[in-house]
Design a protein around this motif. Structure first.
Motif, PDB file in Angstrom:
ATOM      1  N   SER A 198     -34.869 -29.558  15.625  1.00 53.71           N
ATOM      2  CA  SER A 198     -35.012 -30.984  15.340  1.00 53.71           C
ATOM      3  C   SER A 198     -36.405 -31.486  15.716  1.00 53.71           C
ATOM      4  O   SER A 198     -36.796 -32.561  15.312  1.00 53.71           O
ATOM      5  N   HIS A 199     -37.172 -30.688  16.509  1.00 54.24           N
ATOM      6  CA  HIS A 199     -38.535 -31.110  16.848  1.00 54.24           C
ATOM      7  C   HIS A 199     -39.512 -30.857  15.717  1.00 54.24           C
ATOM      8  O   HIS A 199     -40.621 -31.346  15.742  1.00 54.24           O
ATOM      9  N   TYR A 200     -39.078 -30.073  14.707  1.00 55.96           N
ATOM     10  CA  TYR A 200     -39.992 -29.784  13.600  1.00 55.96           C
ATOM     11  C   TYR A 200     -40.110 -31.014  12.704  1.00 55.96           C
ATOM     12  O   TYR A 200     -39.125 -31.572  12.249  1.00 55.96           O
ATOM     13  N   THR A 201     -41.335 -31.463  12.483  1.00 54.40           N
ATOM     14  CA  THR A 201     -41.548 -32.640  11.642  1.00 54.40           C
ATOM     15  C   THR A 201     -41.849 -32.186  10.217  1.00 54.40           C
ATOM     16  O   THR A 201     -42.754 -31.388  10.013  1.00 54.40           O
ATOM     17  N   LEU A 202     -41.071 -32.723   9.296  1.00 56.66           N
ATOM     18  CA  LEU A 202     -41.260 -32.333   7.898  1.00 56.66           C
ATOM     19  C   LEU A 202     -42.446 -33.070   7.291  1.00 56.66           C
ATOM     20  O   LEU A 202     -42.635 -34.267   7.561  1.00 56.66           O
ATOM     21  N   GLY A 203     -43.200 -32.347   6.457  1.00 59.96           N
ATOM     22  CA  GLY A 203     -44.267 -32.992   5.698  1.00 59.96           C
ATOM     23  C   GLY A 203     -43.653 -33.736   4.517  1.00 59.96           C
ATOM     24  O   GLY A 203     -42.479 -33.543   4.195  1.00 59.96           O
ATOM     25  N   GLU A 204     -44.470 -34.556   3.887  1.00 59.81           N
ATOM     26  CA  GLU A 204     -43.955 -35.355   2.770  1.00 59.81           C
ATOM     27  C   GLU A 204     -43.424 -34.459   1.659  1.00 59.81           C
ATOM     28  O   GLU A 204     -42.334 -34.665   1.124  1.00 59.81           O
ATOM     29  N   PHE A 205     -44.186 -33.420   1.325  1.00 59.99           N
ATOM     30  CA  PHE A 205     -43.790 -32.566   0.210  1.00 59.99           C
ATOM     31  C   PHE A 205     -42.538 -31.765   0.564  1.00 59.99           C
ATOM     32  O   PHE A 205     -41.664 -31.543  -0.279  1.00 59.99           O
ATOM     33  N   GLU A 206     -42.429 -31.366   1.839  1.00 61.74           N
ATOM     34  CA  GLU A 206     -41.230 -30.641   2.269  1.00 61.74           C
ATOM     35  C   GLU A 206     -39.995 -31.529   2.116  1.00 61.74           C
ATOM     36  O   GLU A 206     -38.936 -31.063   1.692  1.00 61.74           O
ATOM     37  N   GLN A 207     -40.172 -32.795   2.440  1.00 65.73           N
ATOM     38  CA  GLN A 207     -39.042 -33.725   2.273  1.00 65.73           C
ATOM     39  C   GLN A 207     -38.639 -33.835   0.812  1.00 65.73           C
ATOM     40  O   GLN A 207     -37.454 -33.806   0.470  1.00 65.73           O
ATOM     41  N   LEU A 208     -39.661 -33.915  -0.049  1.00 62.49           N
ATOM     42  CA  LEU A 208     -39.375 -34.024  -1.485  1.00 62.49           C
ATOM     43  C   LEU A 208     -38.608 -32.800  -1.971  1.00 62.49           C
ATOM     44  O   LEU A 208     -37.639 -32.910  -2.722  1.00 62.49           O
ATOM     45  N   VAL A 209     -39.030 -31.615  -1.505  1.00 56.97           N
ATOM     46  CA  VAL A 209     -38.382 -30.373  -1.957  1.00 56.97           C
ATOM     47  C   VAL A 209     -36.937 -30.332  -1.456  1.00 56.97           C
ATOM     48  O   VAL A 209     -36.007 -30.047  -2.222  1.00 56.97           O
ATOM     49  N   LEU A 210     -36.723 -30.671  -0.181  1.00 54.17           N
ATOM     50  CA  LEU A 210     -35.369 -30.637   0.379  1.00 54.17           C
ATOM     51  C   LEU A 210     -34.457 -31.641  -0.336  1.00 54.17           C
ATOM     52  O   LEU A 210     -33.317 -31.332  -0.677  1.00 54.17           O
ATOM     53  N   LEU A 211     -34.994 -32.833  -0.594  1.00 53.55           N
ATOM     54  CA  LEU A 211     -34.190 -33.850  -1.279  1.00 53.55           C
ATOM     55  C   LEU A 211     -33.855 -33.423  -2.705  1.00 53.55           C
ATOM     56  O   LEU A 211     -32.743 -33.638  -3.179  1.00 53.55           O
ATOM     57  N   ALA A 212     -34.834 -32.769  -3.360  1.00 55.50           N
ATOM     58  CA  ALA A 212     -34.587 -32.300  -4.729  1.00 55.50           C
ATOM     59  C   ALA A 212     -33.460 -31.271  -4.727  1.00 55.50           C
ATOM     60  O   ALA A 212     -32.591 -31.283  -5.597  1.00 55.50           O
ATOM     61  N   ILE A 213     -33.471 -30.373  -3.739  1.00 60.40           N
ATOM     62  CA  ILE A 213     -32.418 -29.352  -3.665  1.00 60.40           C
ATOM     63  C   ILE A 213     -31.058 -30.033  -3.502  1.00 60.40           C
ATOM     64  O   ILE A 213     -30.083 -29.673  -4.154  1.00 60.40           O
ATOM     65  N   LEU A 214     -31.015 -31.030  -2.648  1.00 56.97           N
ATOM     66  CA  LEU A 214     -29.752 -31.711  -2.387  1.00 56.97           C
ATOM     67  C   LEU A 214     -29.254 -32.482  -3.610  1.00 56.97           C
ATOM     68  O   LEU A 214     -28.055 -32.598  -3.856  1.00 56.97           O
ATOM     69  N   ARG A 215     -30.207 -33.026  -4.386  1.00 53.07           N
ATOM     70  CA  ARG A 215     -29.819 -33.826  -5.554  1.00 53.07           C
ATOM     71  C   ARG A 215     -29.272 -32.971  -6.687  1.00 53.07           C
ATOM     72  O   ARG A 215     -28.492 -33.433  -7.496  1.00 53.07           O
ATOM     73  N   LEU A 216     -29.743 -31.716  -6.735  1.00 58.78           N
ATOM     74  CA  LEU A 216     -29.379 -30.873  -7.883  1.00 58.78           C
ATOM     75  C   LEU A 216     -27.993 -30.272  -7.725  1.00 58.78           C
ATOM     76  O   LEU A 216     -27.539 -30.012  -6.607  1.00 58.78           O
ATOM     77  N   GLU A 217     -27.395 -30.010  -8.873  1.00 60.07           N
ATOM     78  CA  GLU A 217     -26.099 -29.340  -8.864  1.00 60.07           C
ATOM     79  C   GLU A 217     -26.240 -28.019  -9.594  1.00 60.07           C
ATOM     80  O   GLU A 217     -27.185 -27.811 -10.346  1.00 60.07           O
ATOM     81  N   GLY A 218     -25.289 -27.133  -9.431  1.00 63.61           N
ATOM     82  CA  GLY A 218     -25.323 -25.833 -10.114  1.00 63.61           C
ATOM     83  C   GLY A 218     -26.344 -24.920  -9.452  1.00 63.61           C
ATOM     84  O   GLY A 218     -26.599 -25.030  -8.249  1.00 63.61           O
ATOM     85  N   ALA A 219     -26.959 -24.027 -10.267  1.00 64.12           N
ATOM     86  CA  ALA A 219     -27.953 -23.085  -9.723  1.00 64.12           C
ATOM     87  C   ALA A 219     -29.223 -23.860  -9.401  1.00 64.12           C
ATOM     88  O   ALA A 219     -29.836 -24.455 -10.280  1.00 64.12           O
ATOM     89  N   VAL A 220     -29.560 -23.874  -8.104  1.00 65.78           N
ATOM     90  CA  VAL A 220     -30.759 -24.615  -7.689  1.00 65.78           C
ATOM     91  C   VAL A 220     -31.870 -23.612  -7.410  1.00 65.78           C
ATOM     92  O   VAL A 220     -31.777 -22.816  -6.478  1.00 65.78           O
ATOM     93  N   TYR A 221     -32.884 -23.616  -8.248  1.00 62.35           N
ATOM     94  CA  TYR A 221     -34.031 -22.716  -8.045  1.00 62.35           C
ATOM     95  C   TYR A 221     -35.296 -23.489  -8.407  1.00 62.35           C
ATOM     96  O   TYR A 221     -35.229 -24.692  -8.716  1.00 62.35           O
ATOM     97  N   ALA A 222     -36.447 -22.801  -8.334  1.00 60.85           N
ATOM     98  CA  ALA A 222     -37.725 -23.531  -8.386  1.00 60.85           C
ATOM     99  C   ALA A 222     -37.906 -24.376  -9.643  1.00 60.85           C
ATOM    100  O   ALA A 222     -38.443 -25.483  -9.570  1.00 60.85           O
ATOM    101  N   VAL A 223     -37.472 -23.839 -10.821  1.00 65.63           N
ATOM    102  CA  VAL A 223     -37.735 -24.563 -12.076  1.00 65.63           C
ATOM    103  C   VAL A 223     -37.097 -25.962 -12.062  1.00 65.63           C
ATOM    104  O   VAL A 223     -37.810 -26.963 -12.258  1.00 65.63           O
ATOM    105  N   PRO A 224     -35.764 -26.089 -11.820  1.00 65.55           N
ATOM    106  CA  PRO A 224     -35.214 -27.456 -11.777  1.00 65.55           C
ATOM    107  C   PRO A 224     -35.744 -28.278 -10.614  1.00 65.55           C
ATOM    108  O   PRO A 224     -35.813 -29.514 -10.714  1.00 65.55           O
ATOM    109  N   ILE A 225     -36.133 -27.626  -9.513  1.00 64.47           N
ATOM    110  CA  ILE A 225     -36.670 -28.399  -8.375  1.00 64.47           C
ATOM    111  C   ILE A 225     -37.962 -29.100  -8.802  1.00 64.47           C
ATOM    112  O   ILE A 225     -38.154 -30.292  -8.545  1.00 64.47           O
TER     113      ILE A 225
END
Lengths: 901, 110
Positions: B2-29
């Motif tokens: 929990s001490h690790y601070t996420l960068g802006e882009f890391e947050q975007l990537v994590l949120l994109a993964i969470l938003r997607l359904e089905g097979a989540v890989y780089a192309v839909p992210i």
């Protein structure tokens, strides 16, 4: 369609194995999507760009990871940034090296990228249209005359109905016409008379209105035109209601039915399109206007497969219509290359010339490597200390590579900016040369992404040569140096000897090549054409096709012959004219290459460069030699009856007898053409042209342009003004030749208003354009030679300085022990002298080979001149040793011993 | 973690993964981030970020079966680990804290 091969290979090399499969899979998935949505060109560009970005990111990381020790891998980013910072600091700290090295690498990248882009645009451009790479040109070759045969209406119709591998077979003609807009006057516009299928094949929708339709091609259809964006803006102020307006075009009136979007200039550089009617009834087979044919390769069909089908169709036509098509063979080639007149063989030569430039880049960067090694030597203690503190060899190499990469990146920016500027300038000059004409629309005044990618590769290569080579050498020596606890261990070894030797060799070759080019210009200027050319006025004659009611080729040629004969009679009636003759090529003008084979009666040995005897040829008036006052040395000249004879005869020049027949009696010997412009693959027996019998020999009459041009062997064929069309006329005059030009124009106008007299000038000035072309290359070579010399001398200087600095102690001891200068000097100079000597030897051999390849002869005078030149170059190179040597001899023993203590 | 601070882009990537359904890989992210942020995303940056997030245990990945439309290559499908969710919550908390009371100064956009 698969992704482009080179980027795929790049990814295979750069990506770590654990992510390679999923990343390349992702890229293929998106590539397929883009292929469907945006077309092949955009998809390929996208793939290449992604591949470069990913390769740079992962490749650099991988490369660095391999070189740093495992426990430091977490510091990867910090380390690489530090390296680049260090690199920047080095640039500031060593401004001399930054300047010379940066200029050298920038020059190398400028040359490499500039040449790559030029070659790409000339020979390998893809049409900037949707699936532009599928558009191909179809043309005819006449194998009996070994020259292109114009495509006619019936050819296009045959191909349209027979070919399945090439779809949408279309044709066009291009010319200029006056566009008359009411209230705006007349201005010329570039027109394409094109089939409706042709305009549709470009796959570009009109901005306003419609494209041409097949119905527009009907004889009873109202004449229509589609205009380009620039015409719409310039001539109609971009009026929205331009559709339906009628305008004058040449002598006709057309209605505007469409406006194309900005930048659309298909098929070459046009701004207005009118329908082309392929009327089979109007013309007999083999007749009608000369057309440019093209089509689209069908899905999944390769160029080779299309050629196979076309050959079958061509053979069928030959058999069915022997009168017109017995020797005609259709060919399918790249559209842009065909329109530029680049043959497949030319394309191979063009492509291979890149290799020469890559070698040049390596050599130039080798020189920079030399300077960087000398700099690394001054940082020896730093490198030794870093090693002692635990820096691995890979770490130090990484640092030196990063330093070279920083220099290389700056140089690449400089080189690319210069290449971009150079390209804009070259295109500007080319447009000026076209006298108001326009370059084909696929020429772009900017560097393509492929070229920038290529320049990046060159930069990496350059940085690897300039950074890694010295680093490998320095780290090896520093490690052994540390073990031996001595600081005098750094030496220039075999690698550097090779670098210096090749540098000097290139430095020797360039000025010699420049000199040869200069000599060539002089020889073109002073070429002896074998007759008194100052007494002749030369001009090109052609007939304006549009002024004849019947626009067929046969009608044009018949009218040309009549007009020519009438002009000839008028000229001969002029008091100052003594004789008139014609030919398709006159002395001092460019003569294309032909390759021929000779019958079994014995011949000179073949030159290894060419698969046949290389000659130039010309079709001439039977009285050509008499009018030029050229004596027939052996056999006979031409007779009027030779022109229409079934048994083709030829007259050859003296060089032909020497170079092709090895001095044997030429009379009665036979030859036939095997290759056209050297580019075709060997033809099957049945496709070879007819045998020609040699009936006479004349002196050399200026068919070769300069000494480099070995086309001295020449063949003359008898011909009428029609076979020589568009003919050049030569008029023998008494008195002032140049002042007769206006009279010639007036006479031609009186004979036929459509007879155009182009470029009338005294015959001795026919080579003006050749001279301009050679002078351009001479100036370019002069700059390259000067830079090569500067770099080479800098390299030699740095080696000498380095050697002297390294041996200061030894020199001091020798001097202290009473050794005279004459004894010390050889010890210092031995190695540089040997290196320079070897380099000059290699350069002389290279130059000799170059001269031999171009001129094909070795003379004692040439060898002596080369020897003399090599000696003078030796002197110049030794000048670079002067300052360091002087410094060495001034070394005081006490200082020397103190310096290295 | 929990001490690790996420960068802006890391947050975007994590949120994109969470938003997607089905097979989540780089192309839909990549597509998802571009669709929601309206800015072009460097594909290389996404791959590097996914690798980093996996190294830190914030996401995990599995390889799919080889697929013909990808030239017989497999997909790397990713899912967000509990540590990833925790890091996202922590980043949100920090940002919310910093934003508190700033609406009147910075202004609020719809």
């Amino acid at each position: 369609m698969k992704p482009p091969r080179i980027p795929v290979r790049l990814l295979q090399l750069a990506l770590p194995s654990d992510v390679r499969e999923d990343i390349t899979g992702d890229l293929e998935e998106v590539y397929a999507r883009k292929l469907r949505a945006e077309g092949a060109r955009r998809a390929r560009v996208w793939y290449a760009r992604e591949a470069v970005a990913l390769s740079l990111r992962f490749g650099l990381e991988r490369w660095l990871l391999r070189r740093v020790r495992p426990e430091r891998s977490s510091l990867l980013n910090a380390v690489s940034v530090l390296d680049f910072k260090l690199g920047m600091r080095m640039l500031v700290r060593y401004p001399g090296l930054t300047l010379i090295g940066g200029l050298a690498m920038g020059f190398a990248i400028w040359l490499g990228a500039g040449a790559f882009e030029t070659i790409r645009q000339i020979g390998f451009a893809t049409l900037p249209l949707p699936e532009g790479d599928r558009i191909v040109a179809i043309h005819n070759l006449d194998v009996s005359a070994a020259r292109p045969k114009p495509v006619r209406v019936h050819d296009v119709l045959d191909w349209q109905t027979s070919l399945t591998g090439i779809e949408e077979v279309s044709a066009f003609r291009q010319y200029q016409r006056n566009l008359l807009v009411e209230g705006r006057g007349a201005e010329p516009v570039d027109v394409a008379e094109i089939t409706a299928t042709g305009l549709r094949a470009a796959r570009v929708a009109p901005l306003l209105g419609r494209l041409l339709l097949p119905e527009d091609e009907r004889a009873d259809a109202a004449p229509v035109a589609v205009i380009g964006y620039d015409v719409w803006q310039d001539r109609f102020d971009g009026e929205a209601n331009v559709l339906g307006r009628t305008v004058g075009l040449g002598g006709t009136t057309v209605t505007i039915v469409g406006v194309m979007p900005a930048g659309f200039e298909f098929p070459v550089a046009q701004s207005l399109w009118i329908p082309l009617r392929l009327d089979a009834i109007a013309y007999p087979r083999g007749d009608g206007p000369s057309l440019t044919a093209f089509g689209r390769l069908a899905e999944g069909v390769s160029l080779a497969e299309a050629q196979l089908e076309l050959t079958t169709v061509g053979a069928r036509t030959s058999a069915a219509y022997p009168d017109t098509h017995r020797h005609v063979r259709p060919r399918v080639t790249s559209y842009t290359a065909a329109l530029m007149g680049i043959s497949p063989r030319d394309a191979k030569y063009l492509l291979s010339s890149n290799l020469f430039l890559v070698i040049l880049v390596v050599l130039i960067c080798g020189n920079v490597a030399l300077l960087m090694f000398a700099r690394a030597a001054t940082r020896e203690s730093e490198i030794v200390v870093r090693s002692a503190l635990g820096a691995s060899r890979g770490r130090i190499i990484t640092q030196l590579f990063a330093e070279a990469l920083v220099l290389g990146t700056l140089a690449a920016a400089l080189g690319l900016a210069a290449a971009g500027y150079g390209l804009r300038w070259a295109l500007h000059v080319a447009e000026i040369e076209l006298n108001g004409g326009r370059l084909p629309f696929w020429f772009e005044a900017k560097l393509s992404p492929v070229t920038i990618f290529y320049a990046l590769l060159l930069t990496l290569l350059g940085a690897a040569v300039a950074g890694v080579l010295p680093a490998l050498k320095a780290t090896r020596q520093s490690q052994s140096g540390l073990r031996a606890a001595t600081s005098s261990g750094w030496t220039f070894g075999g690698v550097w000897t090779a670098v210096i030797v090749s540098q000097v060799a290139v430095t020797v070759a360039f000025p010699m090549t420049t000199y040869l080019m200069w000599r060539d210009i002089q020889e073109v200027r002073t070429l002896d054409v074998g007759f008194t050319e100052t007494e002749y006025l030369a001009a090109q004659l052609a007939l304006d096709p549009e002024t004849t009611a019947d626009t067929s080729r046969a009608s044009l040629l018949t009218r040309f012959e009549q007009s020519y004969r009438a002009l000839e009679r008028r000229l001969e009636a002029e008091p100052e004219v003594t004789a008139v003759t014609y030919a398709d090529r006159l002395p001092r003008t460019y003569h294309p290459h032909r390759l021929l084979e000779i019958d079994a009666g014995g011949a000179a040995p073949l030159r290894p460069q060419w698969p046949g005897y290389r000659v130039s040829n010309a079709t001439v008036d039977p009285e050509y030699f008499q009018v030029l006052g050229a004596p027939v040395l052996q056999g006979r000249g031409f007779r009027v009856s030779d022109v229409a004879s079934d048994a083709p005869v030829a007259v050859v020049n003296e060089s032909f007898v020497e170079l092709v027949l090895g001095g044997r009696n030429p009379i009665g010997r036979r030859f036939r053409y095997t290759y056209f412009e050297e580019w075709e693959e060997p033809r099957p027996e049945q496709e070879l042209g007819p045998w020609h019998e040699i009936v006479g020999v004349v002196p050399d009459l200026g068919t070769s342009v300069g000494d480099w041009d070995p086309k001295r062997a020449a063949v003359y064929h008898p011909g009428s003004p029609v076979t020589a069309y568009p003919a050049r006329i030569a008029i023998h005059l008494r008195g002032d030749v140049a002042s007769f030009a206006p009279r010639l124009r007036r006479l031609a106008l009186a004979v036929d208003p459509a007879l155009r007299v182009m470029d009338p000038k005294p015959m001795e000035r026919l080579h003006d354009s050749t001279i301009t072309f050679l002078e351009f290359w001479f100036q370019l070579l002069l700059v390259v030679s000067a830079l090569a010399l500067l770099l080479s001398l800098t390299g030699i200087y740095s080696v000498m300085s380095f050697t002297v600095a390294r041996r200061t102690r030894e020199i001091g001891i020798r001097v202290a022990l009473g050794a005279p200068s004459v004894r010390v000097l050889p010890a210092i100079l031995r190695r540089p002298l040997m290196q320079v000597g070897f380099g000059i030897g290699a350069g002389a051999v290279l130059t000799g080979a170059l001269v031999y390849a171009m001129a094909g002869v070795v003379t004692a005078r040439g060898v002596a001149l080369l020897g003399l030149y090599a000696l003078s170059m030796m002197g110049v190179c030794l000048l670079a040793c002067a300052v360091p040597t002087r410094r060495a001899l001034k070394v005081h023993p006490i200082h020397a011993l103190r310096a290295d203590a | 973690m929990s001490h690790y601070t996420l960068g802006e882009f890391e947050q975007l990537v994590l949120l994109a993964i969470l938003r997607l359904e089905g097979a989540v890989y780089a192309v839909p992210i990549v597509d998802e981030i571009e669709r929601h942020t309206g800015r072009a995303v460097a594909r290389a940056a996404v791959y590097v970020t996914l690798r980093r997030l996996e190294e830190k245990g914030l996401i995990s990945s599995t390889m799919s079966e080889p697929l013909p439309e990808r030239g017989g290559k497999a997909r790397r499908c990713v899912t967000v680990e509990p540590a990833g969710l925790e890091a996202l919550r922590e980043s949100r908390r920090m940002l919310d804290g910093m934003w508190k009371g700033m609406e009147s100064v910075v202004g609020v956009t719809g």
